[in-house]
Motif scaffolding. Structure first.
Motif, PDB file in Angstrom:
ATOM      1  N   SER A 230       4.098   3.181  -1.937  1.00 58.51           N
ATOM      2  CA  SER A 230       3.707   2.015  -2.786  1.00 58.51           C
ATOM      3  C   SER A 230       4.009   2.562  -4.326  1.00 58.51           C
ATOM      4  O   SER A 230       4.189   3.660  -4.603  1.00 58.51           O
ATOM      5  CB  SER A 230       2.494   1.711  -2.402  1.00 58.51           C
TER       6      SER A 230
ATOM      7  N   ARG B  71      -2.472  -4.335   8.590  1.00 60.96           N
ATOM      8  CA  ARG B  71      -1.964  -4.583   7.243  1.00 60.96           C
ATOM      9  C   ARG B  71      -3.155  -4.782   6.531  1.00 60.96           C
ATOM     10  O   ARG B  71      -4.181  -5.694   6.716  1.00 60.96           O
ATOM     11  CB  ARG B  71      -0.996  -5.622   7.146  1.00 60.96           C
TER      12      ARG B  71
ATOM     13  N   ARG C 127       7.591  -0.630   5.854  1.00 64.37           N
ATOM     14  CA  ARG C 127       7.459   0.346   6.566  1.00 64.37           C
ATOM     15  C   ARG C 127       8.672   0.866   7.490  1.00 64.37           C
ATOM     16  O   ARG C 127       9.314  -0.259   7.868  1.00 64.37           O
ATOM     17  CB  ARG C 127       6.117   0.719   6.985  1.00 64.37           C
TER      18      ARG C 127
ATOM     19  N   GLU D  60      -4.746  -5.383   2.290  1.00 60.82           N
ATOM     20  CA  GLU D  60      -4.597  -5.534   0.983  1.00 60.82           C
ATOM     21  C   GLU D  60      -5.537  -4.952   0.246  1.00 60.82           C
ATOM     22  O   GLU D  60      -6.819  -4.997   0.519  1.00 60.82           O
ATOM     23  CB  GLU D  60      -4.239  -7.001   0.874  1.00 60.82           C
TER      24      GLU D  60
ATOM     25  N   GLN E 226       6.224  -2.890   0.489  1.00 64.88           N
ATOM     26  CA  GLN E 226       5.209  -3.013   1.449  1.00 64.88           C
ATOM     27  C   GLN E 226       6.014  -2.538   2.914  1.00 64.88           C
ATOM     28  O   GLN E 226       5.321  -2.519   3.731  1.00 64.88           O
ATOM     29  CB  GLN E 226       4.373  -4.140   1.564  1.00 64.88           C
TER      30      GLN E 226
ATOM     31  N   GLU F 229       5.069  -5.900  -4.397  1.00 64.65           N
ATOM     32  CA  GLU F 229       4.813  -4.539  -4.370  1.00 64.65           C
ATOM     33  C   GLU F 229       5.424  -4.196  -3.126  1.00 64.65           C
ATOM     34  O   GLU F 229       5.784  -4.908  -2.208  1.00 64.65           O
ATOM     35  CB  GLU F 229       3.335  -4.263  -4.059  1.00 64.65           C
TER      36      GLU F 229
ATOM     37  N   THR G  17      11.860  -1.344   1.608  1.00 65.67           N
ATOM     38  CA  THR G  17      11.092  -0.147   1.794  1.00 65.67           C
ATOM     39  C   THR G  17      11.560   0.925   0.733  1.00 65.67           C
ATOM     40  O   THR G  17      12.521   1.438   0.660  1.00 65.67           O
ATOM     41  CB  THR G  17      11.280   0.636   3.276  1.00 65.67           C
TER      42      THR G  17
ATOM     43  N   ALA H 271       9.162  -8.614   2.052  1.00 66.36           N
ATOM     44  CA  ALA H 271       8.108  -7.762   2.904  1.00 66.36           C
ATOM     45  C   ALA H 271       9.003  -6.451   3.592  1.00 66.36           C
ATOM     46  O   ALA H 271       8.409  -5.696   3.822  1.00 66.36           O
ATOM     47  CB  ALA H 271       7.723  -8.511   3.777  1.00 66.36           C
TER      48      ALA H 271
ATOM     49  N   ALA I 284      -2.022  -2.819  -3.461  1.00 62.06           N
ATOM     50  CA  ALA I 284      -1.243  -2.275  -2.291  1.00 62.06           C
ATOM     51  C   ALA I 284      -1.414  -3.213  -1.078  1.00 62.06           C
ATOM     52  O   ALA I 284      -2.308  -3.766  -0.703  1.00 62.06           O
ATOM     53  CB  ALA I 284      -1.689  -0.879  -2.116  1.00 62.06           C
ATOM     54  N   VAL I 285      -0.195  -3.116  -0.461  1.00 62.80           N
ATOM     55  CA  VAL I 285      -0.518  -3.670   0.984  1.00 62.80           C
ATOM     56  C   VAL I 285      -0.014  -2.393   1.931  1.00 62.80           C
ATOM     57  O   VAL I 285       0.971  -2.447   2.259  1.00 62.80           O
ATOM     58  CB  VAL I 285       0.551  -4.967   1.156  1.00 62.80           C
ATOM     59  N   GLU I 286      -1.283  -1.903   2.388  1.00 66.18           N
ATOM     60  CA  GLU I 286      -0.824  -0.864   3.234  1.00 66.18           C
ATOM     61  C   GLU I 286      -0.931  -1.123   4.907  1.00 66.18           C
ATOM     62  O   GLU I 286      -1.658  -2.068   5.304  1.00 66.18           O
ATOM     63  CB  GLU I 286      -2.061   0.134   3.124  1.00 66.18           C
ATOM     64  N   THR I 287       0.069  -0.551   5.430  1.00 67.92           N
ATOM     65  CA  THR I 287       0.156  -0.596   6.816  1.00 67.92           C
ATOM     66  C   THR I 287      -0.540   0.389   7.477  1.00 67.92           C
ATOM     67  O   THR I 287       0.075   1.575   7.508  1.00 67.92           O
ATOM     68  CB  THR I 287       1.785  -0.835   7.375  1.00 67.92           C
TER      69      THR I 287
END
Length: 780
Positions: free
Chosen positions: A640, A715, A598, A717, A596, A594, A396, A393, A687-690
């Motif tokens: 991503s 977060r 940051r 998904e 993810q 993926e 980056t 996780a 995507a796992v977007e923050t």
């Protein structure tokens, strides 16, 4: 004859402490606030097992008690403890119990000893499971995952007889030249506060009351401001004002205290000319009187001895630290002289009683009077799986041309090149015990294990980690030229070696020149943040072949980066990802996971532009003549393998009075404003977007505003084509700022509530907070 009151578990802890204190001699009290011995000096390994040393027995006898023993199970080049001389998992509980049994059975009152261990990113002991370093943890932006990992690490510590975990959490990377950057969650106080809360919950469990047998007491390091030392120099002075201290450097500590942390460690650095370990306004005024903290304050290793110079002698130095609010020493020669300090009238015995009471209270909370021994028990669950999840996780993606990654079946010949490609010690960070052979996966090994069938993987080192030697570059260039893609694994290392010279507190001594291969870690500060000369030459030479290049940075601090467009198709950062980080990196490279992560810290263009953190004061500076003032990659940045679009943030209300945000008031918990933003995956991969929430003050307030400040993240998904709404509650904690009285309050004015994927890519909506503006501004 009835048992004394302090032996009755039904009695309140405070009553048990009072009763026990009333029975103690002055010498025994002094023994309780001392942690003078290095734990590895308490035992020696023999042909038949481990035996306690005469030095340990004499230390216990000297005070008729022992408050705490540090590092019984520590192993590393500084301690000199190896796999052949130390305590492995199979013997940990037994040796710890033998130490405890001697203290309990050979002292008048039988007060158990606290066994204190380092747990900066997993237990620092032989067979202790390592996690990725804190900077990697911060890159996950996932406190829940870290809480899970911290709980497993604490259970492992307790299963081996330890009681107290020392964990770095409170320092911030305000200057990445500092060698201990890897121990920080990042540069931002809000992000660090959320991970500190998760740490305390995971290690200790619910706040208050007893600490369970599979949990540990946590001591948070370091209080306060150590990440802001001048020039990024370890243990140096800070030049912080009170406002900067409160706005930036106390937030994580406050969050940890509110979460119930058992202790904090007073830092080496000074604040306003006074070392933290003797700063009464900090240790008593802020920590206890303002925040209501009733836990333990421990000095950092040998920190009290640094007070001898201003105090004049060790007796006065110890008295000064005790009066300031320091409860427990670490290795110094000052607290052992506290009996003399009391007899000379330099400090009241009642002040000593308060400190002793805090040490005893923690022992009662841990249940050590009822259950002093660990005894035979099943090994704790191994945190290997969660360590690898954390690593995965945290990876980056900093830069990408949109085509190079993920690697696929079209890559038939893959070159893996670089000094960090095949070295486990260089990917696990500082404060680590020796690893058993075969324990862990390097990046090269991870790539070989994850490469599709039919993909050939070849390796060349290319250059050394440090220095400018180019002799191995031609072979690496030939390999890259014959390959479809080259993965270049560069970066730094905190790996200590037997040849490393150390200070008495364990920091590397760089002045001796005996830090081979170290570019990071305690005592290893850098003036220049660029990658070493040999690594840059290797990068240029491999890129010149025309073969697509992927750069993977395995590092413990953000190195300054050039614009690699045209030289690298992709750049990834893997902050020391731990023993199984090689698999995590490979999973991202091949698209099994993926990207993810940051950024928890801004990546500079050069050391010359520092400071470059995102939340500086908003003075509108436009940049230097020779380079921009902006970072190469901003705080919060991370790409991503797909594209995500953000809508404009929407507020449920655009005007709310300051009174409605009053903490604890009638509407104080209502948090009457919601901020909603739509995010949509516009690409072909999940995507796992923050999603990040920032606040920017536009008008009002009693101090100059910052550029923007992180105040939330969530977060999300998203499957390809999917859209979702991220919703943030905007309340007192979102808008509060530090007032002139150094308290937090929502001050009237106008705010921009901003959302976005990083600190430099935000859109905002305006929120008005009407109310009388402070009349203290003399011009207005």
């Amino acid at each position: 004859m009835s048992e004394p009151r302090f032996r009755d578990p039904a009695e309140p802890v405070a009553a048990r402490v009072r009763d026990l204190l009333s029975r103690m001699t002055l010498t025994e009290k002094v023994g309780q606030v001392n942690q003078r011995m290095y734990g590895w000096h308490a035992y020696e390994r023999t042909a038949t097992g481990h035996r306690l040393t005469d030095a340990f027995r004499e230390e216990v006898a000297a005070f008729g008690s022992m408050g705490a023993l540090y590092g019984l199970q520590r192993a590393d080049p500084w301690s000199g403890v190896t796999a052949g001389t130390g305590i492995g998992e199979a013997d940990g509980a037994r040796v710890a119990d033998s130490v405890q049994r001697h203290v309990v059975e050979h002292t008048r009152l039988g007060i158990p000893v606290l066994l204190v261990e380092e747990m900066p990113h997993g237990l620092q002991a032989l067979d202790g499971t390592l996690l990725p370093v804190n900077l990697a943890v911060g890159a996950t932006w996932d406190p829940g995952l870290y809480e899970e990992a911290a709980a497993l690490a604490a259970a492992q510590l307790r299963s081996r007889g330890g009681h107290v975990a020392l964990v770095s959490a409170l320092d911030l990377v305000r200057d990445p030249r500092w060698g201990r950057a890897e121990e920080c969650f990042g540069e931002d106080p809000y992000l660090a506060a959320r991970f500190t809360e998760a740490l305390v919950r995971g290690v200790q469990g619910p706040p208050g009351g007893a600490i369970g047998p599979d949990r540990a007491a946590v001591v948070l390091k370091h209080f306060a401001g150590q990440g802001a030392t001048v020039g990024g120099r370890n243990s140096a002075a800070t030049e912080l004002g009170a406002r900067e201290l409160h706005e930036i450097h106390l937030e994580a500590a406050l969050a940890g205290v509110r979460a119930g942390a058992a202790g904090v460690m007073a830092a080496y650095n000074e604040f306003d000319g006074v070392p933290c370990a003797a700063a009464r306004p900090l240790l008593t005024g802020v920590l206890r009187e303002s925040w209501g903290f009733d836990g333990l304050v421990m000095a950092d290793g040998l920190a009290l001895d640094r007070l001898v110079r201003p105090a004049g002698d060790p007796v006065r130095a110890g008295a000064a630290a005790l009066r300031a609010g320091c409860d427990l020493s670490l290795w110094d020669d000052c607290f052992p002289r506290l009996e003399e300090a009391v007899r000379r009238g330099l400090v009241e015995e009642s002040t000593l009683d308060v400190a002793v009471g805090r040490v005893l209270a923690l022992k009662f909370r841990l249940g050590l009077f009822e259950r002093p021994y660990t005894g035979p028990r099943a090994p704790a669950a191994d945190p290997v799986e969660v360590s690898e999840r954390l690593a995965r996780a945290s990876v980056t993606l900093l830069q990408h041309d949109g085509v190079t990654l993920p690697l696929s079946g079209r890559v038939r010949a893959l070159a893996v090149i670089g000094p960090n490609a095949d070295s486990l010690p260089q990917q696990i960070g500082d404060y680590t015990a020796p690893q058993r052979p075969g324990h862990g996966v390097t990046v090269l090994e991870g790539i070989r294990s994850r490469a599709p069938e039919g993909t050939g993987v070849a390796y060349a080192r290319g250059c050394e980690l440090t220095g400018g030697d180019r002799s191995a570059v031609p072979a690496a260039v030939a390999l890259a030229a014959a390959s479809d893609t080259a993965v270049l694994v560069l970066g730094g290392s905190s790996a200590r070696e037997s040849a490393t010279a150390f200070d008495a507190n364990g920091a590397a001594v760089v002045a001796s020149g005996n830090t081979p291969g170290m570019t990071c870690g305690e005592g290893v500060d850098l003036a220049d943040l660029a990658l070493p000369e040999g690594q840059l030459a290797l990068l240029d030479a491999v890129a010149a072949t025309g073969t697509p290049v992927v750069v993977v940075l395995v590092q413990g601090r953000p190195h300054a980066l050039d614009d690699l467009t045209g030289r690298a198709g992709a750049v990834l950062s893997a902050w020391y990802p731990g023993p199984w980080g090689g698999r995590a990196v490979a999973d991202v490279l091949f698209g099994a996971a993926e990207p993810q992560g940051r950024l928890p810290v801004s990546v500079p263009r050069s050391a010359a532009q520092l400071p470059v953190f995102y939340n500086g004061k908003d003075h509108g500076y436009r940049g230097y003549v020779d380079q921009p003032a902006t970072p190469r990659h901003a705080f919060g940045h991370g790409l991503s393998y797909t594209t995500v679009e953000y809508g404009e943030p929407r507020l449920s209300r655009t005007s709310v009075t300051a009174e409605e945000f009053t903490a604890g008031g009638p509407a104080g918990d209502a948090e009457p404003v919601l901020c909603t933003v739509e995010v949509r995956n516009t690409g072909a991969r999940p995507a796992v977007e923050t999603v990040q929430l920032y606040v920017r003050r536009l008008t009002g307030g009693t101090s100059w505003p910052r550029v923007r400040e992180l105040r939330g993240f969530v977060r999300v998904e998203l499957a390809p084509g999917e859209r979702a709404e991220a919703v943030f509650r905007v309340g007192h904690g979102t808008l509060a700022s530090v007032t002139r009285s150094l308290e937090r309050a929502v001050e009237p004015g106008r705010f921009a509530i901003e959302t976005g994927p990083s600190s430099d890519r935000t859109h905002g909506a305006v929120l008005d907070v009407p109310g009388p503006l402070d009349d203290g501004w003399s011009p207005w």
